[in-house]
Write a protein that holds these residues in place. Structure first.
Motif, PDB file in Angstrom:
ATOM      1  N   ASN A   1      33.714  43.026  47.821  1.00 28.01           N
ATOM      2  CA  ASN A   1      32.132  42.946  48.173  1.00 28.01           C
ATOM      3  C   ASN A   1      31.341  44.085  47.282  1.00 28.01           C
ATOM      4  OD1 ASN A   1      29.011  42.990  48.620  1.00 28.01           O
ATOM      5  ND2 ASN A   1      29.514  41.028  50.619  1.00 28.01           N
ATOM      6  N   LEU A   2      31.142  43.917  46.197  1.00 24.75           N
ATOM      7  CA  LEU A   2      29.777  45.439  45.476  1.00 24.75           C
ATOM      8  C   LEU A   2      29.285  45.863  46.117  1.00 24.75           C
ATOM      9  CD1 LEU A   2      30.563  47.189  42.878  1.00 24.75           C
ATOM     10  CD2 LEU A   2      28.569  46.122  42.080  1.00 24.75           C
ATOM     11  N   PHE A   3      27.953  44.753  46.940  1.00 28.74           N
ATOM     12  CA  PHE A   3      26.868  45.733  47.492  1.00 28.74           C
ATOM     13  C   PHE A   3      27.048  45.952  48.393  1.00 28.74           C
ATOM     14  CE2 PHE A   3      23.610  44.997  50.122  1.00 28.74           C
ATOM     15  CZ  PHE A   3      22.823  46.013  50.017  1.00 28.74           C
ATOM     16  N   ALA A   4      28.214  45.891  49.471  1.00 27.97           N
ATOM     17  CA  ALA A   4      28.554  46.330  50.598  1.00 27.97           C
ATOM     18  C   ALA A   4      29.264  47.488  50.564  1.00 27.97           C
ATOM     19  CB  ALA A   4      29.226  44.931  51.602  1.00 27.97           C
ATOM     20  N   ALA A   5      30.283  47.355  48.994  1.00 30.62           N
ATOM     21  CA  ALA A   5      31.089  48.434  49.132  1.00 30.62           C
ATOM     22  C   ALA A   5      29.725  49.884  48.361  1.00 30.62           C
ATOM     23  CB  ALA A   5      32.339  48.862  47.535  1.00 30.62           C
ATOM     24  N   GLN A   6      28.625  49.468  48.266  1.00 27.71           N
ATOM     25  CA  GLN A   6      27.466  50.013  47.414  1.00 27.71           C
ATOM     26  C   GLN A   6      27.133  51.031  48.835  1.00 27.71           C
ATOM     27  OE1 GLN A   6      25.782  48.082  44.493  1.00 27.71           O
ATOM     28  NE2 GLN A   6      26.438  48.637  42.884  1.00 27.71           N
ATOM     29  N   MET A   7      26.800  49.770  49.758  1.00 28.31           N
ATOM     30  CA  MET A   7      26.217  50.685  51.274  1.00 28.31           C
ATOM     31  C   MET A   7      26.982  51.576  51.835  1.00 28.31           C
ATOM     32  SD  MET A   7      22.978  49.076  50.897  1.00 28.31           S
ATOM     33  CE  MET A   7      22.708  49.726  49.185  1.00 28.31           C
ATOM     34  N   SER A   8      28.570  51.000  51.739  1.00 28.03           N
ATOM     35  CA  SER A   8      30.095  51.993  52.583  1.00 28.03           C
ATOM     36  C   SER A   8      29.915  53.215  51.764  1.00 28.03           C
ATOM     37  CB  SER A   8      30.647  51.057  52.452  1.00 28.03           C
ATOM     38  OG  SER A   8      30.710  49.629  53.191  1.00 28.03           O
ATOM     39  N   GLY A   9      28.945  53.750  51.237  1.00 24.51           N
ATOM     40  CA  GLY A   9      29.323  54.660  50.288  1.00 24.51           C
ATOM     41  C   GLY A   9      30.043  55.499  49.692  1.00 24.51           C
ATOM     42  N   VAL A  10      30.654  54.050  48.305  1.00 26.46           N
ATOM     43  CA  VAL A  10      32.105  54.121  47.596  1.00 26.46           C
ATOM     44  C   VAL A  10      30.826  54.532  46.672  1.00 26.46           C
ATOM     45  CG1 VAL A  10      33.675  52.372  46.282  1.00 26.46           C
ATOM     46  CG2 VAL A  10      33.709  52.319  48.915  1.00 26.46           C
ATOM     47  N   LYS A  11      31.931  55.329  45.213  1.00 25.76           N
ATOM     48  CA  LYS A  11      30.873  55.726  44.551  1.00 25.76           C
ATOM     49  C   LYS A  11      31.639  54.658  43.256  1.00 25.76           C
ATOM     50  CE  LYS A  11      30.547  60.763  45.287  1.00 25.76           C
ATOM     51  NZ  LYS A  11      30.692  62.640  45.559  1.00 25.76           N
ATOM     52  N   THR A  12      30.852  53.899  43.349  1.00 26.53           N
ATOM     53  CA  THR A  12      31.291  52.961  42.434  1.00 26.53           C
ATOM     54  C   THR A  12      31.300  52.435  40.859  1.00 26.53           C
ATOM     55  OG1 THR A  12      29.440  51.683  42.506  1.00 26.53           O
ATOM     56  CG2 THR A  12      30.814  50.502  44.365  1.00 26.53           C
ATOM     57  N   LYS A  13      30.229  53.333  40.592  1.00 25.05           N
ATOM     58  CA  LYS A  13      30.331  54.324  39.082  1.00 25.05           C
ATOM     59  C   LYS A  13      31.399  55.008  38.611  1.00 25.05           C
ATOM     60  CE  LYS A  13      25.308  53.884  39.043  1.00 25.05           C
ATOM     61  NZ  LYS A  13      24.045  54.046  38.277  1.00 25.05           N
ATOM     62  N   TRP A  14      31.759  55.992  39.624  1.00 23.13           N
ATOM     63  CA  TRP A  14      33.130  56.700  39.602  1.00 23.13           C
ATOM     64  C   TRP A  14      34.387  55.896  39.595  1.00 23.13           C
ATOM     65  CZ3 TRP A  14      32.897  61.099  36.465  1.00 23.13           C
ATOM     66  CH2 TRP A  14      31.541  61.395  35.658  1.00 23.13           C
ATOM     67  N   VAL A  15      34.939  54.664  40.608  1.00 20.51           N
ATOM     68  CA  VAL A  15      35.307  54.007  40.469  1.00 20.51           C
ATOM     69  C   VAL A  15      35.949  53.554  39.258  1.00 20.51           C
ATOM     70  CG1 VAL A  15      36.877  52.569  41.849  1.00 20.51           C
ATOM     71  CG2 VAL A  15      35.424  54.312  42.872  1.00 20.51           C
ATOM     72  N   THR A  16      34.799  52.964  38.695  1.00 22.03           N
ATOM     73  CA  THR A  16      34.289  51.874  37.875  1.00 22.03           C
ATOM     74  C   THR A  16      34.733  52.756  36.267  1.00 22.03           C
ATOM     75  OG1 THR A  16      33.305  50.049  38.754  1.00 22.03           O
ATOM     76  CG2 THR A  16      33.148  49.988  36.254  1.00 22.03           C
ATOM     77  N   PHE A  17      34.876  54.025  36.195  1.00 23.29           N
ATOM     78  CA  PHE A  17      34.828  54.613  35.122  1.00 23.29           C
ATOM     79  C   PHE A  17      36.370  55.022  35.187  1.00 23.29           C
ATOM     80  CE2 PHE A  17      35.666  58.827  33.793  1.00 23.29           C
ATOM     81  CZ  PHE A  17      34.963  58.832  32.106  1.00 23.29           C
ATOM     82  N   PHE A  18      37.212  55.090  36.418  1.00 20.97           N
ATOM     83  CA  PHE A  18      38.584  55.273  36.597  1.00 20.97           C
ATOM     84  C   PHE A  18      39.602  54.557  36.241  1.00 20.97           C
ATOM     85  CE2 PHE A  18      36.453  59.176  38.286  1.00 20.97           C
ATOM     86  CZ  PHE A  18      37.634  60.510  36.987  1.00 20.97           C
ATOM     87  N   ILE A  19      39.248  53.235  36.719  1.00 22.90           N
ATOM     88  CA  ILE A  19      39.578  52.120  36.460  1.00 22.90           C
ATOM     89  C   ILE A  19      39.514  52.293  34.589  1.00 22.90           C
ATOM     90  CG2 ILE A  19      39.471  49.780  36.154  1.00 22.90           C
ATOM     91  CD1 ILE A  19      38.182  50.325  38.641  1.00 22.90           C
ATOM     92  N   PHE A  20      38.719  52.382  34.219  1.00 22.64           N
ATOM     93  CA  PHE A  20      39.149  51.766  32.619  1.00 22.64           C
ATOM     94  C   PHE A  20      39.552  52.872  32.139  1.00 22.64           C
ATOM     95  CE2 PHE A  20      35.712  48.539  33.763  1.00 22.64           C
ATOM     96  CZ  PHE A  20      35.880  48.366  32.310  1.00 22.64           C
TER      97      PHE A  20
END
Length: 374
Positions: free
Chosen positions: A253-272
C-alpha cells in the motif's frame, strides 16, 4: 502453499524430463551447463523481484546487459585495463544506469514502465554504437572464467565440491534450529516440526546430490558461488532489514507507506540503482560465458527475468515475493529450456510452452488471491 507449490512443480518438471530424456537431463555435464547457462536469469530475477515487490517493472535490463558487456570488453581490449578493473567499471556502469532511471521514476514521477521502455531503446542503441555493430572477442581467460570456469579441483571426484556442499547443509540445519528456537522464545507461531524437518531433509539431499554430480564433472562452477552469495545477501536484505520492510510496504500500500514515514522516493531510487548493478553483473557473466561482447546480447533477458519472478510466486500487484521464489522460478525456466533442447523440440514450440507456463503461474496467483478475498 505458493512457495511449496512452485517447489513441487520444479521437482515434477525435473522428474518428467529425466524420464523423457532417458536420464540425460541430470548428467553431470548437463547440470553444470544448466547452472552456467541460466546464471544471468537468476541474477536478474533477484533484482527484478525487488522491483516487482515495490510495484514497479524494469524492461531495460536486457539492453543494460548488452551495453555493460560492451564497456567491459572495450575496457580490456581497447583501453588496456586488467580484467578485474574492467569488472569494477562494468558494475559501476550498471549502477549509474540504474541511478539514471531511478531518478526519472522516483523524483520526476514518470512511470517505471515508460522510463525503462525508453531505457531499453537507448541502451540497446548505445551498445550498437560502442561495438559499431560488430563483436569484440579474445577476452582474457581470467575474465571468461567468471561465466564458464570452476574452482580448483582435487581430481575426480572433487573433494572441494563435497566440502562446500557439506558446509551448506550444516548451515541450513543450523539456520533452521536457530529460527525455531527464536520463534519459541518469543512465543510466536512456527511451522510444525515434522514438516519443517522434512523440508530441510529434502533440501539437504538436493544439495548433496547436486554436489555429487558436479564433483564427477569439472567441480564447482565459479558462478554458483556468486549466485549463492547473492541469494543469501538479498534474502537477508528483504527479510531482516528496514529497507526490505519498506519495499514490501510500498508494494502492499504505497499511500499507507508514505503516511507511515517511509521515504518512498529514495527507496524507489535505490531499488533501481540495485537493479542496474545486478544487470551489470549479469552483463559481466553473460559476456564472460560467451567469451565476447556482441550488440545483440541480452535480447529478451528482461522477459526471462520477469517470467521467473512471477512463476516464483510474486504478485502482479506488488507486495508479495521472495528471492528464493524468484530463483526457483528461474530454475523452472532453465530446466524447461534444457529439457526441451535435449529433446530437440523446435525453438518456436519452446517459446509457446514457456509462455503457457507463465500464464498458468500468474493465473494461479490471481485465483488464489480471489479465494482469499472471499
Amino acid at each position: 502453499m505458493r512457495q511449496y507449490g512452485i517447489l513441487a512443480a520444479l521437482a515434477i518438471i525435473i522428474l518428467l524430463f529425466q524420464v523423457l530424456t532417458g536420464g540425460r537431463l541430470l548428467y553431470p555435464g548437463n547440470v553444470s551447463n544448466l547452472i552456467q547457462q541460466n546464471a544471468y536469469v537468476l541474477i536478474l530475477a533477484i533484482g527484478m523481484v525487488i522491483v516487482i515487490i515495490a510495484g514497479h517493472i524494469d524492461l531495460s535490463v536486457g539492453s543494460i546487459v548488452a551495453v555493460v558487456g560492451a564497456v567491459a570488453a572495450l575496457s580490456m581490449q581497447s583501453w588496456g585495463l586488467p580484467w578485474w578493473a574492467a569488472v569494477v567499471i562494468a558494475l559501476i556502469t550498471g549502477a549509474l544506469i540504474g541511478a539514471w532511471q531511478g531518478f526519472w521514476v522516483a523524483f520526476v514521477g514518470i512511470p517505471a514502465f515508460i522510463v525503462t521502455l525508453a531505457g531499453m531503446l537507448v541502451f540497446r542503441g548505445l551498445a550498437l554504437v560502442l561495438l559499431t555493430g560488430g563483436t569484440i572477442s579474445g577476452l582474457p581467460p581470467e575474465f571468461n572464467a567468471i561465466g564458464s570456469g570452476t574452482l580448483p579441483t582435487t581430481g575426480t571426484p572433487d573433494l572441494i565440491t563435497f566440502a562446500i556442499a557439506a558446509l551448506a547443509a550444516v548451515a541450513l540445519i543450523f539456520q533452521q534450529v536457530r529460527t525455531r528456537a527464536t520463534l519459541r522464545r518469543l512465543g510466536l507461531p512456527r511451522e510444525r516440526a515434522v514438516s519443517a524437518w522434512i523440508k530441510v531433509g529434502i533440501a539437504v539431499a538436493a544439495i548433496l546430490y547436486v554436489a555429487y554430480l558436479l564433483a564427477y564433472n569439472r567441480g564447482t562452477p565459479i558462478i554458483l558461488i556468486i549466485l549463492a552469495a547473492l541469494i543469501l545477501i538479498y534474502s537477508f536484505v528483504l527479510s531482516r532489514t528496514v529497507f526490505g520492510r519498506h519495499v514490501y510496504a510500498m508494494g502492499g500500500n504505497l499511500f499507507a507507506a508514505q503516511m507511515s514515514g517511509v521515504k518512498t522516493k529514495w527507496v524507489t531510487f535505490f531499488i533501481f540503482v540495485n537493479m542496474g548493478f545486478l544487470a551489470g553483473l549479469a552483463g559481466v557473466v553473460s559476456t564472460a560465458r560467451a567469451g565476447s561482447a556482441v550488440a545483440s546480447a541480452g535480447t529478451s533477458f528482461e522477459l526471462d527475468a520477469i517470467a521467473a519472478v512471477f512463476i516464483g510466486g510474486a504478485a502482479v500487484q506488488g507486495g508479495v515475493g521472495t528471492v528464493v521464489g524468484a530463483v526457483i522460478g528461474g530454475l523452472v525456466m532453465g530446466v524447461l529450456n534444457q529439457g526441451l533442447s535435449i529433446l530437440s523440440v523446435d525453438a518456436a514450440w519452446q517459446q509457446v510452452i514457456k509462455g503457457l507456463v507463465l500464464l498458468l503461474a500468474v493465473a494461479f496467483d490471481v485465483m488464489s488471491k480471489r479465494r482469499s478475498g472471499r
